[in-house]
Every structure is written in C-alpha cells, then in structure tokens.
Design a protein around this motif. Structure first.
Motif, mmCIF file in Angstrom:
data_model
loop_
_atom_site.group_PDB
_atom_site.id
_atom_site.type_symbol
_atom_site.label_atom_id
_atom_site.label_comp_id
_atom_site.label_asym_id
_atom_site.label_seq_id
_atom_site.Cartn_x
_atom_site.Cartn_y
_atom_site.Cartn_z
ATOM 1 N N GLY A 220 0.851 -1.182 0.000
ATOM 2 C CA GLY A 220 0.000 0.000 0.000
ATOM 3 C C GLY A 220 0.880 1.223 0.000
ATOM 4 N N GLY A 221 0.239 2.382 -0.029
ATOM 5 C CA GLY A 221 1.037 3.609 -0.024
ATOM 6 C C GLY A 221 0.542 4.535 -1.104
ATOM 7 N N GLY A 222 0.933 5.797 -0.989
ATOM 8 C CA GLY A 222 0.469 6.770 -1.968
ATOM 9 C C GLY A 222 1.582 7.697 -2.401
ATOM 10 N N ILE A 223 1.243 8.541 -3.338
ATOM 11 C CA ILE A 223 2.204 9.507 -3.857
ATOM 12 C C ILE A 223 2.157 10.748 -2.963
ATOM 13 C CG2 ILE A 223 2.731 10.976 -5.857
ATOM 14 C CD1 ILE A 223 1.072 8.739 -7.479
ATOM 15 N N ALA A 224 3.336 11.259 -2.606
ATOM 16 C CA ALA A 224 3.360 12.434 -1.724
ATOM 17 C C ALA A 224 2.661 13.612 -2.387
ATOM 18 C CB ALA A 224 4.801 12.808 -1.397
ATOM 19 N N ARG A 225 1.936 14.387 -1.578
ATOM 20 C CA ARG A 225 1.312 15.583 -2.124
ATOM 21 C C ARG A 225 2.345 16.658 -2.322
ATOM 22 N NH1 ARG A 225 -4.535 15.641 0.598
ATOM 23 N NH2 ARG A 225 -4.470 13.411 0.877
ATOM 24 N N GLY A 226 1.929 17.717 -2.967
ATOM 25 C CA GLY A 226 2.823 18.859 -3.080
ATOM 26 C C GLY A 226 3.305 19.058 -4.501
ATOM 27 N N ASN A 227 4.184 19.990 -4.627
ATOM 28 C CA ASN A 227 4.687 20.439 -5.919
ATOM 29 C C ASN A 227 5.749 19.472 -6.448
ATOM 30 O OD1 ASN A 227 5.888 21.772 -8.019
ATOM 31 N ND2 ASN A 227 6.471 23.586 -6.826
ATOM 32 N N ALA A 228 5.407 18.769 -7.514
ATOM 33 C CA ALA A 228 6.336 17.783 -8.076
ATOM 34 C C ALA A 228 7.665 18.429 -8.477
ATOM 35 C CB ALA A 228 5.705 17.097 -9.285
ATOM 36 N N LEU A 229 7.605 19.679 -8.891
ATOM 37 C CA LEU A 229 8.837 20.340 -9.350
ATOM 38 C C LEU A 229 9.799 20.608 -8.201
ATOM 39 C CD1 LEU A 229 7.356 22.907 -11.899
ATOM 40 C CD2 LEU A 229 8.474 20.737 -12.389
ATOM 41 N N ALA A 230 9.274 20.564 -6.977
ATOM 42 C CA ALA A 230 10.125 20.821 -5.818
ATOM 43 C C ALA A 230 10.493 19.516 -5.105
ATOM 44 C CB ALA A 230 9.429 21.781 -4.868
ATOM 45 N N GLN A 231 10.096 18.384 -5.689
ATOM 46 C CA GLN A 231 10.372 17.102 -5.035
ATOM 47 C C GLN A 231 11.467 16.327 -5.769
ATOM 48 O OE1 GLN A 231 6.393 15.640 -5.471
ATOM 49 N NE2 GLN A 231 5.818 16.115 -3.368
ATOM 50 N N SER A 232 12.082 15.398 -5.058
ATOM 51 C CA SER A 232 12.980 14.458 -5.723
ATOM 52 C C SER A 232 12.184 13.176 -5.904
ATOM 53 C CB SER A 232 14.218 14.193 -4.854
ATOM 54 O OG SER A 232 13.850 13.429 -3.716
ATOM 55 N N VAL A 233 12.666 12.247 -6.751
ATOM 56 C CA VAL A 233 11.912 11.001 -6.926
ATOM 57 C C VAL A 233 11.743 10.274 -5.599
ATOM 58 C CG1 VAL A 233 12.100 10.375 -9.368
ATOM 59 C CG2 VAL A 233 14.018 9.910 -7.836
ATOM 60 N N LEU A 234 12.795 10.321 -4.776
ATOM 61 C CA LEU A 234 12.694 9.594 -3.510
ATOM 62 C C LEU A 234 11.727 10.260 -2.541
ATOM 63 C CD1 LEU A 234 16.343 8.338 -2.801
ATOM 64 C CD2 LEU A 234 14.455 7.166 -3.945
ATOM 65 N N SER A 235 11.569 11.580 -2.615
ATOM 66 C CA SER A 235 10.620 12.216 -1.698
ATOM 67 C C SER A 235 9.188 12.065 -2.220
ATOM 68 C CB SER A 235 10.978 13.684 -1.436
ATOM 69 O OG SER A 235 10.839 14.474 -2.585
ATOM 70 N N ARG A 236 9.010 12.136 -3.523
ATOM 71 C CA ARG A 236 7.664 11.997 -4.091
ATOM 72 C C ARG A 236 7.103 10.587 -3.837
ATOM 73 N NH1 ARG A 236 4.285 14.796 -6.846
ATOM 74 N NH2 ARG A 236 2.860 13.887 -8.367
ATOM 75 N N GLU B 194 13.294 6.640 6.356
ATOM 76 C CA GLU B 194 12.507 7.541 7.219
ATOM 77 C C GLU B 194 12.747 8.995 6.835
ATOM 78 O OE1 GLU B 194 10.399 6.893 9.640
ATOM 79 O OE2 GLU B 194 10.643 4.717 9.780
ATOM 80 N N THR B 195 14.024 9.297 6.656
ATOM 81 C CA THR B 195 14.406 10.657 6.284
ATOM 82 C C THR B 195 15.335 10.575 5.086
ATOM 83 O OG1 THR B 195 16.253 10.474 7.797
ATOM 84 C CG2 THR B 195 14.305 11.606 8.630
ATOM 85 N N LEU B 196 15.376 11.646 4.321
ATOM 86 C CA LEU B 196 16.252 11.657 3.155
ATOM 87 C C LEU B 196 17.365 12.663 3.372
ATOM 88 C CD1 LEU B 196 13.586 11.599 0.302
ATOM 89 C CD2 LEU B 196 15.130 9.729 0.944
ATOM 90 N N ASP B 197 18.569 12.252 3.000
ATOM 91 C CA ASP B 197 19.711 13.148 3.111
ATOM 92 C C ASP B 197 19.775 13.997 1.844
ATOM 93 O OD1 ASP B 197 22.285 14.274 3.158
ATOM 94 O OD2 ASP B 197 22.953 12.667 4.503
ATOM 95 N N SER B 198 19.597 15.298 1.997
ATOM 96 C CA SER B 198 19.483 16.161 0.821
ATOM 97 C C SER B 198 20.815 16.369 0.091
ATOM 98 C CB SER B 198 18.906 17.511 1.224
ATOM 99 O OG SER B 198 19.795 18.114 2.149
ATOM 100 N N ARG B 199 21.911 15.916 0.702
ATOM 101 C CA ARG B 199 23.205 16.063 0.012
ATOM 102 C C ARG B 199 23.331 15.106 -1.163
ATOM 103 N NH1 ARG B 199 27.146 14.437 4.620
ATOM 104 N NH2 ARG B 199 25.341 13.092 4.899
ATOM 105 N N VAL B 200 22.410 14.149 -1.265
ATOM 106 C CA VAL B 200 22.630 13.053 -2.198
ATOM 107 C C VAL B 200 22.065 13.295 -3.595
ATOM 108 C CG1 VAL B 200 22.218 10.613 -2.580
ATOM 109 C CG2 VAL B 200 22.717 11.432 -0.294
ATOM 110 N N SER B 201 20.888 13.909 -3.666
ATOM 111 C CA SER B 201 20.216 14.003 -4.972
ATOM 112 C C SER B 201 20.934 14.944 -5.933
ATOM 113 C CB SER B 201 18.781 14.499 -4.777
ATOM 114 O OG SER B 201 18.182 14.709 -6.032
ATOM 115 N N LEU B 202 20.958 14.544 -7.195
ATOM 116 C CA LEU B 202 21.455 15.425 -8.258
ATOM 117 C C LEU B 202 20.305 15.809 -9.187
ATOM 118 C CD1 LEU B 202 24.827 13.646 -9.212
ATOM 119 C CD2 LEU B 202 24.610 15.972 -8.336
ATOM 120 N N GLY B 203 19.082 15.600 -8.720
ATOM 121 C CA GLY B 203 17.926 15.920 -9.555
ATOM 122 C C GLY B 203 17.614 14.827 -10.558
ATOM 123 N N GLU B 204 17.858 13.568 -10.164
ATOM 124 C CA GLU B 204 17.598 12.424 -11.052
ATOM 125 C C GLU B 204 16.096 12.188 -11.243
ATOM 126 O OE1 GLU B 204 19.425 12.307 -8.187
ATOM 127 O OE2 GLU B 204 17.618 12.022 -7.006
ATOM 128 N N GLY B 205 15.789 11.452 -12.285
ATOM 129 C CA GLY B 205 14.401 11.061 -12.530
ATOM 130 C C GLY B 205 13.532 12.178 -13.061
#
Ligand SMILES: *Cc1c(COP(=O)(O)O)cnc(C)c1O
Ligand SMILES: [Zn+2]
Length: 404
Positions: free
Chosen positions: A38-54, A62-73
């Motif tokens: 189960g589970g859903g897609i995170a709400r909010g602005n897709a343009l401000a999300q990373s694939v892992l946060s969306r 549980e938490t995402l380390d923001s140093r990691v993303s390069l804007g993939e996906g």
C-alpha cells in the motif's frame, strides 16, 4: 512505516535490510526489498520534489539526506506518432532516461543505494562497471562526500575511462576474469564495509521502480499494453516490474502492462532461455554486439527476469545488429539520440509489431535507457551526409532546395 526486509526472489528466505546483503545464502539468487502492499504519492509540488521524496511511501527511508540528490528522474514521456506509424501501432511513448544527471537511468538506482549506505552509516561505496553505472556511482559518491571505488576491467579504452575519472573516484583497473569481479566485489565489500551498488543490488532495483511510478502518473494511471526495456543484468526490468506491481497493490492502477525484455541477438542469454522454455539462463559464450551497455554474458538477475516474464505474461525478444543501428538512426531522426543499447527497445517494437504480437491498437512505452553522446564511436557505423559550399555560393546552394 512498516519495517522492511529483504527476501530471496527465488526461495523466499528473508534477510535484514540493516546489513549488506545482495544474494541469497541458500540458493544464490538475488534478493529484493519486500513488496509494498500500500502507499500513496506524496502531495505537493512535483517540481520541488525528488523522486525519492515523491515516492517516499515506497522506500525504506525515514528521512532523506538532501546532500545526495542530483535531480535524477522525473524524465519526460514523449509521444511519437511518427515512430508509432512506422511500426504500424496506435501509440508509442518514449521514456527518455538520457535526461538524467549522468545521462542514463542508472542514476535512479545509484541515489537509492547511496541513501541506503548513509542510513547504514557506511561511508564507502563502489561499483563494477565499464558502462553507464561507473560514472553514475562516481558522480553520486562525490556529491555525497563518500569514498568511492569504481572497478573496471583492465582493457577498458581511454575514452571510457576519462568520463569516470573526472568525478574523482578511485578508479581501479582489475586484471583477471571480469565475470568473477561482480561476486568478488560483493564479498570483499561485505568484509571491508564498502557498499557495492552493482547492477542488480536490491537498492538499485528499488530505484528503477520510479520509472514505473512516473509512467503511471504521466499516463494518468491509464496503463499501456507493453513496456519495453533493453535488458542486460536485469536490474532495471525487475525494478520497473516491481514498481507497477506495487502501484497495483496500492490500488493506484488496475492492471499491469506486459513487460518486454529486449536484447541484442549477439548477447541474448535471457531471450535464448525464454524461447527454449528454460527456467535458468546459461552463459553466452561469445558475446558480440555494438550494444555494449547490455552485453552481459551471464546476467546476475537473468533467472529472476525469466520468473517475472513467466508470471506476468511478459516477453523476451532479440534483435539483429543491423536493426539496432537502423533503430538508432530512426530515433535520432525523430530527435532522440540514444546509444545502441537503448535503440534495442525500438528495434524490438518493430519486430514484435511485424510478427503481430504487438497489435495495431496497442499502446507501447519504450524506455530509452541512455544517451548517444556516451558512445560516439557508434557514429562511425552510420553513413552521415554533409554538404560543402563556398560562402559566396551559399545563396545559390540553398536555392536548389527552394520549393522542395
Ligand atoms: C545498464 C544499462 C542497461 C541494462 O540495464 P540492466 O539493469 O543491466 O538490465 C540498458 N541500457 C543502458 C543504456 C544501460 O546503461
Ligand atoms: Zn534463495
């Protein structure tokens, strides 16, 4: 959040996600993160999300380390009426993975692997690759400030080495049997606390799920009939199939598309086993294809791909060298310059449409796995025309095309 674990894709034995496990200690087959029910897609602005946060509800972080993303996906899904017409089908959509930070889908799995490494407190990562995975892991390792080891085979040409070296990883040319390096790296990594994010590592497979998630959203949850994936190790196809399966369980979609594993005939161990109705792949003895990024003679997830295709009515198809080059040119003439390995997907569509397996009314998604600029040597295989003229003759030169 439910505490997730790893499970063997073959025998079902479980393992902890808190330790480095890649393959089953009992049967040797690859492990995967237990299915999200189960589970859903995170709400909010897709343009401000990373694939892992969306798609956070489908990842064990549980938490995402923001140093990691390069804007993939979040790559485009582009409709091509011209290429659909050429194949004689109703609708063809191209999922353009060459728009990732290091120009291939590998970045999705790399970002998930790096997040997992940080969560486990591991500060050293690595991979075994001569293709797109090497620069991807090198780039993300540097971005996250991790010590990064990229193992390549001794004979790798300089033009492939430099685009990996630029990111500053430890680049190690290993002399010896390249086939054994995959398993040896996992063993040594476990001993020395180096997280090897190899081709079908469980977290790499998780990362590839986001390709399926995005396709679902981009099509407003109206599923295509086929999703065609150029396949080598099998990690990407496994991830995409798992992504659709999880969205189905979550009630976000109502049916699964049929997955198609596309391989080059010159290295097609999965297709050969599929066609012979075998449950296990055997080694391709003399692999030879221009589609280097998918030239794996013994795909580590080959058996699991066969199991998925069998369970979910998938297909496996191989295409000739000539058809790969033709597909590469055809895609480029539509505006998509992909590498030969990536062109294998469209070549497979043409073959399946010709055979009547893909029908006129079908909607097909082809995953364009990586950019053509990563492998410019393939351009020598095409006849590309050019014209010359003196500046003073330019007017006349162009005049001949008037009214054409
Ligand atoms: C890695 C790669 C593939 C194959 O993906 P697997 O997960 O190994 O099956 C296909 N195309 C490109 C461009 C790749 O880099
Ligand atoms: Zn097992």
């Amino acid at each position: 959040m439910v505490e997730k674990g790893l499970i063997c894709t073959n025998c079902g034995r479980s393992y902890e996600l808190k330790q480095l496990h890649y393959r089953c200690g009992s049967c040797g087959e690859p492990l995967e993160v237990t299915l999200y029910e189960g589970g859903g897609i995170a709400r909010g602005n897709a343009l401000a999300q990373s694939v892992l946060s969306r798609y956070k509800a489908f990842f064990p972080f549980e938490t995402l380390d923001s140093r990691v993303s390069l804007g993939e996906g979040m790559t485009p899904l582009v409709s091509s009426p011209a290429l659909a017409a050429r194949a004689g089908i109703g609708s063809l959509l191209l999922k353009n993975e060459s728009q990732n930070p290091t120009w291939s889908f590998k970045d999705r799995g790399t970002v998930a692997g790096v997040q997992h490494a940080l969560k486990l407190g591991i500060r050293r990562i690595g991979t075994v690759s001569t293709g797109n995975m090497a620069p991807s892991v090198a780039a993300y390792g540097s971005r996250a400030g991790l010590e990064t080891f990229v193992l390549v085979n001794e004979g790798i040409p300089k033009e492939k080495l430099s685009p990996i070296g630029i990111y500053g990883a430890h680049l190690i040319k290993v002399a010896g049997d390249y086939g054994r390096l995959y398993h040896e790296s996992l063993r040594i990594g476990q001993e020395q606390d180096i997280y090897f994010i190899n081709s079908d590592a469980p977290m790499r497979v998780e990362g590839s799920k986001t390709i399926a998630f995005e396709i679902c959203e981009q099509l407003a949850f109206d599923m295509p009939d086929f999703v065609v994936v150029p396949t080598s190790a099998g990690g990407n196809l496994r991830g995409i199939a798992k992504g659709f399966r999880e969205f189905l369980r979550a009630g976000l979609i109502h049916r699964l598309p049929r997955m198609v594993a596309a391989q080059a005939r010159g290295c097609s161990p999965i297709v050969k086993a599929f066609e012979a109705g075998r449950l296990e792949i055997s080694r391709e003895e003399a692999p030879r294809t221009i589609a280097h990024a998918i030239e794996n003679p013994l795909p580590p997830s080959g058996n699991e791909v066969l199991r998925i295709l069998r369970k979910e009515e998938g297909l496996a198809v191989s295409v000739t060298e000539a058809s790969i080059l033709e597909a590469q040119r055809t895609l480029a003439m539509e505006g998509f310059f992909v590498q030969p390995a990536s062109a294998v997907g469209y070549a497979a569509v043409l073959k399946l449409a010709e055979a009547g397996t893909i029908k006129e009314e079908d909607r097909v998604v082809v995953v364009l796995t990586g950019s053509g600029l990563k492998y410019t040597a393939a351009l020598d295989r095409h006849t590309l025309e050019e014209e010359t003229c003196a500046l003073e003759n330019l007017g006349d030169h162009l005049l001949q095309y008037r009214g054409l």
